[in-house]
Design an enzyme around this catalytic site. Structure first.
Site, PDB file in Angstrom:
ATOM      1  N   GLY A   1       0.798  -1.235   0.000  1.00 28.67           N
ATOM      2  CA  GLY A   1       0.000   0.000   0.000  1.00 28.67           C
ATOM      3  C   GLY A   1       0.824   1.276   0.000  1.00 28.67           C
ATOM      4  N   LYS A   2       2.073   1.204  -0.408  1.00 30.79           N
ATOM      5  CA  LYS A   2       2.912   2.423  -0.441  1.00 30.79           C
ATOM      6  C   LYS A   2       2.326   3.464  -1.392  1.00 30.79           C
ATOM      7  CE  LYS A   2       6.658   0.138  -1.667  1.00 30.79           C
ATOM      8  NZ  LYS A   2       6.220  -1.274  -1.591  1.00 30.79           N
ATOM      9  N   THR A   3       1.977   3.030  -2.594  1.00 36.10           N
ATOM     10  CA  THR A   3       1.435   3.978  -3.578  1.00 36.10           C
ATOM     11  C   THR A   3       0.047   4.460  -3.142  1.00 36.10           C
ATOM     12  OG1 THR A   3       2.628   2.777  -5.293  1.00 36.10           O
ATOM     13  CG2 THR A   3       0.977   4.341  -6.044  1.00 36.10           C
TER      14      THR A   3
ATOM     15  N   LYS B   1       9.756   8.472  -7.583  1.00 38.14           N
ATOM     16  CA  LYS B   1      10.094   7.076  -7.291  1.00 38.14           C
ATOM     17  C   LYS B   1      11.430   6.894  -7.994  1.00 38.14           C
ATOM     18  CE  LYS B   1       8.412   2.355  -7.098  1.00 38.14           C
ATOM     19  NZ  LYS B   1       7.368   1.563  -6.439  1.00 38.14           N
TER      20      LYS B   1
ATOM     21  N   GLU C   1       8.721   7.359  -3.148  1.00 37.46           N
ATOM     22  CA  GLU C   1       8.326   5.965  -2.887  1.00 37.46           C
ATOM     23  C   GLU C   1       9.492   5.017  -3.153  1.00 37.46           C
ATOM     24  OE1 GLU C   1       4.655   4.414  -4.710  1.00 37.46           O
ATOM     25  OE2 GLU C   1       5.406   2.361  -4.382  1.00 37.46           O
ATOM     26  N   GLY C   2       9.625   4.044  -2.263  1.00 38.41           N
ATOM     27  CA  GLY C   2      10.659   3.033  -2.448  1.00 38.41           C
ATOM     28  C   GLY C   2      10.123   1.839  -3.215  1.00 38.41           C
ATOM     29  N   VAL C   3      11.005   0.869  -3.441  1.00 37.07           N
ATOM     30  CA  VAL C   3      10.605  -0.409  -4.040  1.00 37.07           C
ATOM     31  C   VAL C   3      10.720  -1.466  -2.938  1.00 37.07           C
ATOM     32  CG1 VAL C   3      11.296  -2.221  -5.684  1.00 37.07           C
ATOM     33  CG2 VAL C   3      11.371   0.186  -6.380  1.00 37.07           C
TER      34      VAL C   3
ATOM     35  N   ASN D   1      -1.839  -0.639   7.438  1.00 31.06           N
ATOM     36  CA  ASN D   1      -2.722  -0.557   6.267  1.00 31.06           C
ATOM     37  C   ASN D   1      -3.448  -1.877   6.022  1.00 31.06           C
ATOM     38  OD1 ASN D   1      -3.927   0.373   3.886  1.00 31.06           O
ATOM     39  ND2 ASN D   1      -2.237  -0.421   2.654  1.00 31.06           N
TER      40      ASN D   1
HETATM   41  N1  LIG Z   1      -6.286   0.491   2.262  1.00 32.83           N
HETATM   42  C1  LIG Z   1      -6.506  -0.188   1.157  1.00 32.83           C
HETATM   43  N2  LIG Z   1      -7.777  -0.542   0.807  1.00 32.83           N
HETATM   44  C2  LIG Z   1      -8.015  -1.250  -0.319  1.00 32.83           C
HETATM   45  N3  LIG Z   1      -7.079  -1.663  -1.177  1.00 32.83           N
HETATM   46  C3  LIG Z   1      -5.805  -1.344  -0.891  1.00 32.83           C
HETATM   47  C4  LIG Z   1      -5.443  -0.593   0.277  1.00 32.83           C
HETATM   48  N4  LIG Z   1      -4.102  -0.442   0.287  1.00 32.83           N
HETATM   49  C5  LIG Z   1      -3.653  -1.049  -0.822  1.00 32.83           C
HETATM   50  N5  LIG Z   1      -4.656  -1.584  -1.526  1.00 32.83           N
HETATM   51  C6  LIG Z   1      -4.558  -2.338  -2.795  1.00 32.83           C
HETATM   52  O1  LIG Z   1      -3.471  -3.250  -2.670  1.00 32.83           O
HETATM   53  C7  LIG Z   1      -2.719  -3.313  -3.872  1.00 32.83           C
HETATM   54  C8  LIG Z   1      -1.270  -2.940  -3.592  1.00 32.83           C
HETATM   55  O2  LIG Z   1      -1.237  -1.582  -3.169  1.00 32.83           O
HETATM   56  P1  LIG Z   1      -0.118  -0.569  -3.666  1.00 32.83           P
HETATM   57  O3  LIG Z   1       0.072  -0.667  -5.135  1.00 32.83           O
HETATM   58  O4  LIG Z   1      -0.443   0.749  -3.084  1.00 32.83           O
HETATM   59  O5  LIG Z   1       1.140  -1.213  -2.921  1.00 32.83           O
HETATM   60  P2  LIG Z   1       2.704  -0.830  -3.082  1.00 32.83           P
HETATM   61  O6  LIG Z   1       3.331  -1.123  -1.780  1.00 32.83           O
HETATM   62  O7  LIG Z   1       2.812   0.533  -3.621  1.00 32.83           O
HETATM   63  O8  LIG Z   1       3.140  -1.896  -4.167  1.00 32.83           O
HETATM   64  P3  LIG Z   1       4.523  -1.915  -4.984  1.00 32.83           P
HETATM   65  O9  LIG Z   1       5.468  -2.655  -4.091  1.00 32.83           O
HETATM   66  O10 LIG Z   1       4.153  -2.690  -6.210  1.00 32.83           O
HETATM   67  O11 LIG Z   1       4.939  -0.495  -5.272  1.00 32.83           O
HETATM   68  C9  LIG Z   1      -3.395  -2.362  -4.849  1.00 32.83           C
HETATM   69  O12 LIG Z   1      -4.293  -3.114  -5.643  1.00 32.83           O
HETATM   70  C10 LIG Z   1      -4.185  -1.420  -3.966  1.00 32.83           C
HETATM   71  O13 LIG Z   1      -5.319  -0.880  -4.574  1.00 32.83           O
HETATM   72 MG   LIG Z   2       3.832   1.173  -5.361  1.00 29.66          MG
END
Ligand SMILES: Nc1ncnc2c1ncn2[C@@H]1O[C@H](COP(=O)(O)OP(=O)(O)OP(=O)(O)O)[C@@H](O)[C@H]1O
Ligand SMILES: [Mg+2]
Length: 226
Positions: A15-17, A38, A118-120, A178
């Protein structure tokens, strides 16, 4: 200097993004100029013109209404959905260069009050084979927000992440629980209270499944600003 925030997490897909976009939007709505970045984005798909499209940076930029050039916001882009150090090797491209990242950040910062980076993956993900996101945070003076996927078993990786960041002297603005999946609320509640007993790092609160970011979280971050 603008406030520089690194949104990291306990893993990929936590959920970072999602959080970064919600935060960017909330700050923007308060009249704060938000820059986004990023530095290395992996898993990019090539557009018709062959240019690698960084989906996360696009989403962050949209939420922040940040219209800076893509090459500043996402200077190192790779097709392979791997850690940057590995993706660079697999894609036969140069690994991310910290000097260039620093230059891009400064340029974004010159037009921003807050820069959300944002990190990876997580904090120890290799950007190169000798540097990870803790190095990036200390070299670029980024304060950390750790996004924890609030699900069974998350305490181990959450505690390790916070301890590692602290051991590297990185400033931690706080952590966020999250709910990536519809939560079994007993587990989510218990994780939150266990975290409070496991770490002195500041809890920013909880982002619930498919719910907006609470005002309290944004205000907590604003009051802790440097
Ligand atoms: N609070 C939330 N409620 C509903 N869905 C969520 C929530 N947080 C994250 N998601 C869903 O989980 C998935 C992963 O979230 P997100 O892309 O933000 O993660 P990330 O950490 O940025 O991933 P990455 O490592 O690929 O950059 C997405 O489909 C997003 O819509
Ligand atoms: Mg992301």
């Amino acid at each position: 200097m603008a406030r520089r925030i690194l949104v990291t997490g306990t893993d990929a897909g936590v959920g970072k993004t999602t959080f970064g976009c919600a935060l960017a939007f909330a700050l923007k709505a308060r009249g704060i100029h938000v820059g986004v970045m990023k530095p290395a984005e992996t898993g990019c798909e090539a557009g018709a013109d062959g240019v690698l499209e960084p989906a996360d940076v696009r989403a962050l930029a949209y939420a922040a209404a940040c219209s800076m050039p893509l090459d500043l916001m996402a200077p190192f882009r790779y097709r392979s959905p791997l850690a940057p150090a590995v993706a660079a090797e697999v894609d036969s491209l140069p690994a991310p260069d910290f000097e260039r990242i620093d230059k891009c950040l400064r340029q974004i910062e010159s037009e921003s009050d807050v820069v959300i980076v944002e990190g990876v993956g997580g904090i120890a993900t290799p950007i190169t084979w000798s540097r990870d996101y803790a190095d990036l945070a200390s070299l670029l003076e980024l304060e950390l927000i750790v996004v924890i996927a609030n699900r069974p078993g998350c305490l181990n990786i959450a505690a390790l992440t916070l301890k590692y960041a602290a051991s590297r002297g990185v400033r931690i603005a706080g952590y966020l629980m999250n709910e990536v999946e519809p939560a079994t609320s007993a587990v989510a509640e218990s994780n939150q209270s266990s975290m409070a007993r496991l770490t002195h790092a500041r809890s920013l609160g909880r982002l619930r499944f498919r719910e907006p970011l609470s005002k309290t979280i944004v205000e907590k971050l604003l009051t802790s600003g440097s």
